[in-house]
Structures are given as C-alpha cells and as structure tokens.
Write a protein that holds these residues in place. Structure first.
Motif, PDB file in Angstrom:
ATOM      1  N   UNK A 287      12.774   6.214  10.104  1.00  0.00           N
ATOM      2  CA  UNK A 287      11.633   5.756   9.267  1.00  0.00           C
ATOM      3  C   UNK A 287      10.321   6.702   9.381  1.00  0.00           C
ATOM      4  N   UNK A 288      10.150   7.187  10.658  1.00  0.00           N
ATOM      5  CA  UNK A 288       8.778   7.914  10.784  1.00  0.00           C
ATOM      6  C   UNK A 288       9.110   9.362  10.205  1.00  0.00           C
ATOM      7  N   UNK A 289      10.307   9.738  10.046  1.00  0.00           N
ATOM      8  CA  UNK A 289      10.616  11.021   9.485  1.00  0.00           C
ATOM      9  C   UNK A 289      10.912  11.252   7.991  1.00  0.00           C
ATOM     10  N   UNK A 290      11.531  10.017   7.626  1.00  0.00           N
ATOM     11  CA  UNK A 290      11.913  10.280   6.176  1.00  0.00           C
ATOM     12  C   UNK A 290      11.152   9.953   5.041  1.00  0.00           C
ATOM     13  N   UNK A 291      11.114  10.724   4.007  1.00  0.00           N
ATOM     14  CA  UNK A 291      10.072  10.439   3.198  1.00  0.00           C
ATOM     15  C   UNK A 291      10.464   9.491   1.732  1.00  0.00           C
ATOM     16  N   UNK A 292       9.479   9.054   1.179  1.00  0.00           N
ATOM     17  CA  UNK A 292       9.701   8.207  -0.055  1.00  0.00           C
ATOM     18  C   UNK A 292      10.723   8.383  -0.999  1.00  0.00           C
ATOM     19  N   UNK A 309      23.811  -3.175  11.984  1.00  0.00           N
ATOM     20  CA  UNK A 309      22.863  -2.243  12.270  1.00  0.00           C
ATOM     21  C   UNK A 309      23.001  -1.094  11.119  1.00  0.00           C
ATOM     22  N   UNK A 310      24.044  -0.728  10.634  1.00  0.00           N
ATOM     23  CA  UNK A 310      24.079   0.210   9.650  1.00  0.00           C
ATOM     24  C   UNK A 310      23.595  -0.459   8.449  1.00  0.00           C
ATOM     25  N   UNK A 311      24.025  -1.586   8.112  1.00  0.00           N
ATOM     26  CA  UNK A 311      23.371  -2.037   6.818  1.00  0.00           C
ATOM     27  C   UNK A 311      21.668  -2.142   7.046  1.00  0.00           C
ATOM     28  N   UNK A 312      21.331  -2.365   8.190  1.00  0.00           N
ATOM     29  CA  UNK A 312      19.564  -2.334   8.299  1.00  0.00           C
ATOM     30  C   UNK A 312      19.069  -0.781   8.219  1.00  0.00           C
ATOM     31  N   UNK A 313      20.092   0.179   8.581  1.00  0.00           N
ATOM     32  CA  UNK A 313      19.533   1.495   8.482  1.00  0.00           C
ATOM     33  C   UNK A 313      19.405   1.900   7.101  1.00  0.00           C
ATOM     34  N   UNK A 314      20.385   1.636   6.370  1.00  0.00           N
ATOM     35  CA  UNK A 314      20.349   2.023   5.050  1.00  0.00           C
ATOM     36  C   UNK A 314      19.188   1.188   4.433  1.00  0.00           C
ATOM     37  N   UNK A 315      18.930  -0.017   4.562  1.00  0.00           N
ATOM     38  CA  UNK A 315      17.863  -0.749   4.006  1.00  0.00           C
ATOM     39  C   UNK A 315      16.513   0.041   4.340  1.00  0.00           C
ATOM     40  N   UNK A 316      16.211   0.773   5.106  1.00  0.00           N
ATOM     41  CA  UNK A 316      15.229   1.627   5.159  1.00  0.00           C
ATOM     42  C   UNK A 316      14.455   2.054   4.184  1.00  0.00           C
TER      43      UNK A 316
END
Length: 581
Positions: A287-292, A309-316
């Motif tokens: 989350x700290x590295x990925x841009x909008x 957890x993979x679903x939550x990761x995609x949800x970012x």
C-alpha cells in the motif's frame, strides 16, 4: 477442464464456541447491517444466555448528505455454464459443478434511445410486510443506469488507453505441473490479443524474485522469443510474495502513467514462506508503494492459497480476486479488461439524490459512506482523471462535479461499458401523509461517449416512476441476497457454520415467499442457489474417501468461491459478456 488436485483428507472444523456478544453481532449481520451503520449499544453483561437475542436491532438512519461509493466495484459475470443452466438441464449439482452466471433481470429496464449511450430510470415501490428488515422502512427507491447493447460503428476504439500489464508469477515447488502450465498458456494467449502500443512484463518468484521479461511494448517483442521465455519457467523453492510484488510495482512504473491501464496480476497457490510472511505487513508495504493509478489483482490456486488474504491484497487497489478452478478462469479474467476498454459507453458518472429531510434513509444497498479525508480525496482524484479521459479521448468537457457539492447523497459510479446495467436501491421510511408526493430530486451526470457530449438528466422522484414495482422489488431482493452471501462468507471464514446455516435458511424463506407473491422465477432462482449452498454445509468436516477429495474441491473452498461470485453478480452491477460485443 484441468483441475488442481492432490489426495488429502478433510479435517473436521472445530465447533463454534462464540459468546453472547459474537452471537449478537451475527444477528446484526443477519439483518444485513452495513459496516458503516451504527448499531445501538447494548450492555452484554446484563444479557443472560437463556434470554433471547434481539432479532430486529435498529440501525441509525443514513445522513441526507454525504459521499458514497460502491463497496466493491469489481462485479463480473462468469462466462462458463452457471448454476441456473445446470438446474434447467436436470443435472445433479455437486461441489465441482458450482458456477455462477449472470441471470440478473435487466430486460425490463429501459434501454437508451438511438445515438445515446445511457438511459436513466427510477422506480418507487412499497415494501411488502414480509420483506421488512426494519419496521420503519416503507418503500424501496431504485435508480437504474443501463447502457446500449452495442456501440455505433463509428465509435472510436483506437483511442482506448494502452494496457501496461505486469505478471507476478509464483514459481515455488507447489506451482509445478498443471497450475504453472495454465498460467503460461493464458499469458501467451493474452499476448496475441494485445495491441502494438500495449506493454507486458513478467516477474517470476520463489524465494527470490527474477525479472523474467522486463516491461516492453508489444510492437518491440517477437512472439516466438516471448513464448520461449514464458515456456521456460520452472517451479522450485519457497514463496516471497512481498519482494515479488515490490519488483512488479517497480517494473510497472517503467511505462506507467495516468493515460495507461496499469495492472499487476499476482498468481500464487500458497502462503508466503520467505522474506516478509506477515500478511498485514505485506499489505502495508504494498500500500505504501503502489500509486493510485495502479491496480493489483490476484489469482488463487487450490486449497493452500490464502483466499481471504489474497482477496484483501487485491482490495487495496479495487482489484479483482479470482479463485482458479480451471484455465478458463484465468483466461476470462485476464481478457475482460482488454475487451472492456474498447467499449466504454459512459464515463465520469456521478449521481446526486436529494431526499426530503423528514423522510428517513434507512439503508443504501452495497454502498459505503466515505468520511475519511484520504479516501474522499482519492475519489475526487478519480473524478479528475475521468474528466481528463473524457477530454483527451472524446473531446468532451465535463460538467462541474456533483460529488463535491455539500447537499444530497452523492455517488461516484465506475465507468460503464456497452451492455452494462448499474443500479442503486434505498430503503426509505416515508410518512403516510407524504406517500403520494415526490420524495425528492435526482441528478445523473455523465459523459456520453456515443453522442460525445456531457449529459445531465434531472428529475423529480415521484410515485411510482417508470420502473415496474415488481421489478424494483426484485432488484432490491437481489441486492439483499448479495449482502447475505458476503456475510455467509464471513461466517465460513470464522468457521461459524451454524450462523451461516441460519442466515441462509432465514433468507431462503424470505425469497420463497417473495417469489410466490411476485410470481418471479428470478427470485426463485436465488432461493434455489442459496439452498444448494446450505446443503453443502452438511459436508463440511465429514469423512470422505481420500480418492474423492482434492484441495480445489473441498466444500469450504467451493463455498467461499461460489458465494463470492454470487455476491458480486447480485451486487447491482450487471457486466456484459464482452466477448460477444
């Protein structure tokens, strides 16, 4: 079809030992309580275990002013045979057959006039007594947006944004064989569907990441060379998801900008075993590295994959999480975005609804109120990007934003492609003396890509509207069913099978009564679907022959996957089959 399986024995899930507070929270979820709704405070220490729990807790009404967005914009249609088709064919449905297609009834929603991309409709219908989730609720209010089924022959698709795709592929030992082979074949097939100015790159990882193919424009790639590199991937080693995704983010930035579709796809079948292994820290790092303007989607293979957890990761980033049962799941998901970008019908879609102040807004299905400044700023930024797209690709200057106005409920809608229907449904508490006068006003603002101009229909919300009452009720029940499906998923993740069963049984009873009153096959289908899932609960923890049990066919994983798909399809956003447009 290929399945991902290896012999194993099912382990019986532990019995539920939830306390009174958890049980009360479960009842709240049975009533469909939204995450952002405020439940009344109750002193649990004063509740005896023999005392019945409240069955109809009241939520605080929603504010009449505020910015809302759909809880999950990634709704989609499965392109393989659905459960409805199997039932109609008289086939016995078992765990491995469960699929969900999109059989949402949008046929009665008015279509756009010739030369226009979008039609706006609304309807107001009284809520039958048997369907009331809140005794204060009296009416459903639906606003439906439906795009044209086809684009004009002159509709420009050569100006669609370029795709910038980075594939991050788990090549740990457990991905060997059919799993990795299907990933290879899917990427090679997608390559041949991409345009010359699209970009593709590949990161392979086990205990260490490796830039297998740096991000490069398709026009500069020899397919045979690319195919040879992809085919040469082999499996072995551990799993370091954190560093691999960091590599993927670095690689996508080689060409990524606000005018490209920047998408990272992660393929994995297991837990992180190397590097950072804490999922919360992994999400924080990414989350700290990925841009909008970068989206991350995930593909989970087999029972070893941590689906939640993979679903939550995609949800970012609002990405999509796909549970892979066969190669078609990969191909369909990857190709959807490529097809969709060439058929956008309406962009920068914003809705503003002003409800009279003495009318209670008790529920807004599938949408969340945005109160955090950072999230609000992100929505506003998305609207600004939509304005740029409208100007650059269609030469249209957008109207001033509705979503920044102070008054009214504002909703920022995802761009709508050809063949899509999107709807919003409120539960209202209308005083009897106002049951036949307008409940308020609505404005829908969007850029029409067919007419190449900004449209802004404004209308009074008078009874009954141009949508049939029965249709409004059907759509409302569909959205309610969607939320029930997701709450059942929460129960299963928590291994609370009893609550999941009760939740489904309660809702199935409601659907069956509603389908009888409405004479609706559509609602009856939902009742049958949920009943089938409830039947599967009986298999959880039961002894089965080793030869009959595979990771991808365990009942709990089928349930997670099926309910998730079902909830998305039912969530109020009918997505077209882009392969037939």
């Amino acid at each position: 079809m290929v399945s991902y399986e290896q012999p194993m024995v099912l382990i019986k899930l532990p019995e539920d030992n939830a306390n009174v507070e958890r049980a009360f929270n479960s009842i709240n979820k049975v009533q469909g309580e939204s995450e952002n709704s405020q439940s009344q405070s109750i002193e649990f220490n004063n509740i005896a275990r023999t005392q019945p729990l409240p069955l109809n807790p009241k939520n605080q009404p929603l504010p009449h002013d505020g910015l809302f967005i759909r809880r999950n914009n990634q709704f989609g249609t499965r392109l393989n045979v659905g459960i409805k088709d199997l039932i109609e064919q008289g086939e016995l449905i078992d765990q491995r057959d469960i699929r969900f297609d999109d059989f949402i009834n949008s046929e009665q929603v008015p279509s756009p006039e010739a030369g226009h991309s979008l039609a706006v409709s609304y309807g107001i219908a009284p809520i039958p007594l048997s369907q009331k989730r809140d005794e204060r609720a009296t009416h459903y209010l639906e606003i439906a947006l439906k795009t044209s089924d086809t684009a004009p022959s002159e509709h420009p698709n050569n100006k669609a944004p370029s795709a910038n795709y980075i594939f991050v592929i788990d090549t740990s030992s457990s991905m060997s064989g059919e799993k990795l082979n299907d990933v290879k074949a899917s990427i090679q097939e997608l390559f041949q569907r991409m345009k010359d100015d699209d970009v593709i790159g590949v990161i392979a990882f086990d205990t260490q990441p490796k830039t297998l193919f740096r991000a490069t424009r398709i026009s500069k790639i020899n397919f045979d060379n690319f195919s040879q590199i992809i085919s040469g991937m082999t499996a072995g080693g551990g799993t370091d998801i954190n560093i691999a995704l960091s590599f993927g983010i670095d690689e996508i930035n080689r060409y990524g900008n606000n005018n490209t579709l920047n998408h990272i796809y992660l393929f994995s079948d297991g837990e992180p075993t190397s590097g950072e292994t804490n999922w919360i820290k992994i999400r924080q790092n990414i989350d700290s590295k990925i841009r909008g303007n970068i989206r991350l989607s995930t593909f989970a293979f087999g029972s070893d994959a941590n689906i939640k957890e993979l679903d939550a990761l995609a949800g970012l980033t609002g990405g999509k999480s796909t549970f892979v049962r066969d190669i078609d799941d990969i191909k369909n998901s990857l190709q959807e975005e490529l097809h969709r970008r060439e058929h956008l019908a309406a962009i920068n879609v914003q809705i503003k609804v002003d409800i009279e102040q003495d009318i209670e807004i008790l529920y807004l299905y599938g949408h969340d109120l945005i109160t955090e400044p950072a999230k609000r700023a992100a929505v506003i930024e998305d609207a600004q990007e939509a304005k740029k797209k409208a100007q650059q690709e269609f030469g249209v200057t957008s109207e001033a934003d509705l979503i920044t106005e102070k008054e009214g409920i504002k909703i920022f809608v995802p761009d709508l492609a050809v063949g899509e229907t999107y709807w919003v449904v409120f539960e209202l508490g209308i005083p009897e003396e106002k049951s036949q006068i307008p409940v308020g006003n609505a404005t829908v603002q969007y850029v029409d890509t067919f007419a190449r101009k900004s449209q802004k229909p404004e209308f009074k919300l008078t009874f009954p509207g141009n949508l049939p009452s029965d249709l409004v009720i059907e759509h409302s029940l569909a959205l309610w069913t969607s939320e029930v499906a997701f709450y059942v998923l929460d129960d299963l993740y928590d291994k609370d099978i009893k609550t999941a069963q009760k939740r489904i049984e309660k809702h199935v009873s409601l659907l069956r009564a509603a389908s009888s009153n409405l004479e609706s096959d559509y609602v009856a289908d939902d009742a049958v679907t949920l009943s089938k899932f409830a039947s599967l609960f009986e298999n959880l923890g039961q002894v089965q022959l080793v030869s009959d049990v595979t990771p991808s066919h365990q009942p709990q994983y089928i349930l997670y996957c099926g309910l998730s798909d079902f909830g998305r399809v039912r969530g109020g956003f009918r997505r077209a089959d882009y392969f037939s447009v």
